[in-house]
Scaffold this motif. Structure first.
Motif, PDB file in Angstrom:
ATOM      1  N   ASP A   1      44.458  19.944 -21.220  1.00 24.42           N
ATOM      2  CA  ASP A   1      43.243  20.298 -21.951  1.00 24.42           C
ATOM      3  C   ASP A   1      42.436  21.262 -21.094  1.00 24.42           C
ATOM      4  N   LEU A   2      41.830  22.243 -21.745  1.00 25.39           N
ATOM      5  CA  LEU A   2      41.072  23.265 -21.027  1.00 25.39           C
ATOM      6  C   LEU A   2      39.695  23.450 -21.643  1.00 25.39           C
ATOM      7  N   GLN A   3      38.736  23.673 -20.784  1.00 27.47           N
ATOM      8  CA  GLN A   3      37.397  24.037 -21.230  1.00 27.47           C
ATOM      9  C   GLN A   3      36.985  25.216 -20.351  1.00 27.47           C
ATOM     10  N   PHE A   4      36.913  26.405 -20.950  1.00 35.26           N
ATOM     11  CA  PHE A   4      36.670  27.611 -20.173  1.00 35.26           C
ATOM     12  C   PHE A   4      35.225  27.731 -19.699  1.00 35.26           C
ATOM     13  N   ARG A   5      34.292  27.349 -20.556  1.00 37.87           N
ATOM     14  CA  ARG A   5      32.871  27.392 -20.206  1.00 37.87           C
ATOM     15  C   ARG A   5      32.249  26.061 -20.609  1.00 37.87           C
ATOM     16  N   PRO A   6      31.177  25.653 -19.943  1.00 36.45           N
ATOM     17  CA  PRO A   6      30.556  24.362 -20.266  1.00 36.45           C
ATOM     18  C   PRO A   6      30.152  24.228 -21.731  1.00 36.45           C
ATOM     19  N   ALA A   7      29.765  25.312 -22.381  1.00 33.59           N
ATOM     20  CA  ALA A   7      29.327  25.240 -23.778  1.00 33.59           C
ATOM     21  C   ALA A   7      30.501  25.255 -24.764  1.00 33.59           C
ATOM     22  N   ASP A   8      31.725  25.601 -24.282  1.00 33.04           N
ATOM     23  CA  ASP A   8      32.896  25.699 -25.165  1.00 33.04           C
ATOM     24  C   ASP A   8      33.469  24.317 -25.472  1.00 33.04           C
ATOM     25  N   ALA A   9      34.121  24.244 -26.599  1.00 30.46           N
ATOM     26  CA  ALA A   9      34.849  23.024 -26.957  1.00 30.46           C
ATOM     27  C   ALA A   9      36.095  22.918 -26.070  1.00 30.46           C
ATOM     28  N   VAL A  10      36.603  21.723 -25.905  1.00 35.06           N
ATOM     29  CA  VAL A  10      37.830  21.512 -25.150  1.00 35.06           C
ATOM     30  C   VAL A  10      39.002  21.949 -26.027  1.00 35.06           C
ATOM     31  N   SER A  11      39.884  22.775 -25.451  1.00 35.13           N
ATOM     32  CA  SER A  11      41.066  23.260 -26.171  1.00 35.13           C
ATOM     33  C   SER A  11      42.310  22.592 -25.603  1.00 35.13           C
ATOM     34  N   GLU A  12      43.256  22.307 -26.475  1.00 31.16           N
ATOM     35  CA  GLU A  12      44.519  21.713 -26.049  1.00 31.16           C
ATOM     36  C   GLU A  12      45.480  22.830 -25.649  1.00 31.16           C
ATOM     37  N   ASN A  13      46.193  22.629 -24.553  1.00 30.86           N
ATOM     38  CA  ASN A  13      47.193  23.589 -24.112  1.00 30.86           C
ATOM     39  C   ASN A  13      48.264  23.706 -25.194  1.00 30.86           C
ATOM     40  N   THR A  14      48.706  24.921 -25.485  1.00 28.26           N
ATOM     41  CA  THR A  14      49.702  25.136 -26.537  1.00 28.26           C
ATOM     42  C   THR A  14      51.123  24.800 -26.088  1.00 28.26           C
ATOM     43  N   ASN A  15      51.317  24.564 -24.791  1.00 31.20           N
ATOM     44  CA  ASN A  15      52.643  24.213 -24.285  1.00 31.20           C
ATOM     45  C   ASN A  15      52.879  22.718 -24.477  1.00 31.20           C
ATOM     46  N   LYS A  16      53.565  22.359 -25.537  1.00 30.16           N
ATOM     47  CA  LYS A  16      53.807  20.955 -25.888  1.00 30.16           C
ATOM     48  C   LYS A  16      54.742  20.258 -24.898  1.00 30.16           C
ATOM     49  N   LEU A  17      55.483  21.036 -24.108  1.00 24.92           N
ATOM     50  CA  LEU A  17      56.369  20.425 -23.128  1.00 24.92           C
ATOM     51  C   LEU A  17      55.590  19.706 -22.031  1.00 24.92           C
ATOM     52  N   LEU A  18      54.344  20.084 -21.822  1.00 33.91           N
ATOM     53  CA  LEU A  18      53.516  19.384 -20.836  1.00 33.91           C
ATOM     54  C   LEU A  18      53.365  17.910 -21.182  1.00 33.91           C
ATOM     55  N   GLN A  19      53.348  17.584 -22.481  1.00 38.29           N
ATOM     56  CA  GLN A  19      53.215  16.194 -22.912  1.00 38.29           C
ATOM     57  C   GLN A  19      54.561  15.497 -23.084  1.00 38.29           C
ATOM     58  N   THR A  20      55.636  16.271 -23.303  1.00 40.58           N
ATOM     59  CA  THR A  20      56.887  15.639 -23.705  1.00 40.58           C
ATOM     60  C   THR A  20      58.026  15.740 -22.705  1.00 40.58           C
ATOM     61  N   PHE A  21      57.961  16.671 -21.753  1.00 34.82           N
ATOM     62  CA  PHE A  21      59.089  16.872 -20.843  1.00 34.82           C
ATOM     63  C   PHE A  21      58.735  16.408 -19.441  1.00 34.82           C
ATOM     64  N   ASN A  22      59.499  15.463 -18.925  1.00 33.25           N
ATOM     65  CA  ASN A  22      59.283  14.915 -17.591  1.00 33.25           C
ATOM     66  C   ASN A  22      59.388  16.013 -16.533  1.00 33.25           C
ATOM     67  N   GLY A  23      58.292  16.229 -15.789  1.00 34.01           N
ATOM     68  CA  GLY A  23      58.280  17.215 -14.716  1.00 34.01           C
ATOM     69  C   GLY A  23      57.729  18.568 -15.099  1.00 34.01           C
ATOM     70  N   CYS A  24      57.469  18.796 -16.387  1.00 37.39           N
ATOM     71  CA  CYS A  24      56.950  20.098 -16.815  1.00 37.39           C
ATOM     72  C   CYS A  24      55.543  20.306 -16.260  1.00 37.39           C
ATOM     73  N   ASP A  25      55.318  21.478 -15.661  1.00 34.32           N
ATOM     74  CA  ASP A  25      53.997  21.780 -15.106  1.00 34.32           C
ATOM     75  C   ASP A  25      53.511  23.191 -15.466  1.00 34.32           C
ATOM     76  N   GLY A  26      53.952  23.737 -16.558  1.00 36.61           N
ATOM     77  CA  GLY A  26      53.433  25.024 -17.027  1.00 36.61           C
ATOM     78  C   GLY A  26      54.509  25.761 -17.793  1.00 36.61           C
TER      79      GLY A  26
END
Length: 166
Positions: free
Chosen positions: A16-41
């Motif tokens: 999850d990313l928040q670029f500026r304090p006033a911005d909403a939190v955005s979910e990373n578009t790389n779904k492998l971060l949640q599903t693949f063991n060891g994925c880091d980008g």
């Protein structure tokens, strides 16, 4: 050999990313971060000419792999392909220590003008390789040693080399 900038990984591995304090939190578009063991980008993308793409990096057992998928027909297909490529590759390779730090290697080397006529050289560090499991039998160590040592030699001086060859 690829070296990833630690700052790039620091950002691309965030789920999850928040670029500026006033911005909403955005979910990373790389779904492998949640599903693949060891994925880091690392990077997703889409353009009409190339289709759905992903460059994914993952680390397991000290081995980093990078999968690049281009031209997928759907968002989910790119992640399925990336996961399959990474999983298949991790299954085929491993890290193997060929020589331990301090372990002698090669034949004894003559020493000029010394009571000890010959010495065996020892590895200054561990020698590790990443290799396909099927290629273990084909690995060979090739020492490159001097014809003779000329004392005095400072402790820890490099006087030979050991190469891993496939």
């Amino acid at each position: 050999f690829c070296v990833l900038d630690p700052l790039v990984l620091q950002w691309s591995q965030k789920k999850d990313l928040q670029f500026r304090p006033a911005d909403a939190v955005s979910e990373n578009t790389n779904k492998l971060l949640q599903t693949f063991n060891g994925c880091d980008g690392l990077k997703t993308g889409y353009i009409r000419a190339a289709g759905f793409c992903v460059t994914a990096t993952a680390v397991r057992d000290g081995i980093r792999l990078i999968a690049v998928v281009m031209g997928s027909h759907s968002n989910s297909a790119r992640f399925a392909a990336g996961a399959r490529y990474l999983e298949d590759s991790f299954a085929q390779i491993h890290r193997k220590r060929l020589v331990a730090k301090g372990e002698p290697f090669g034949p004894p080397v003559p020493v000029a003008n010394c009571e000890t006529a010959r010495v065996r050289l020892a590895a200054a560090d561990d020698l590790w390789v990443v290799v396909r499991k099927d290629d273990d039998e084909r690995l060979a160590l090739t020492p490159d040693l001097p014809a003779m040592l000329q004392p005095p030699i400072p402790a820890g001086a490099s006087v030979g080399e050991l190469r891993a060859e496939l």
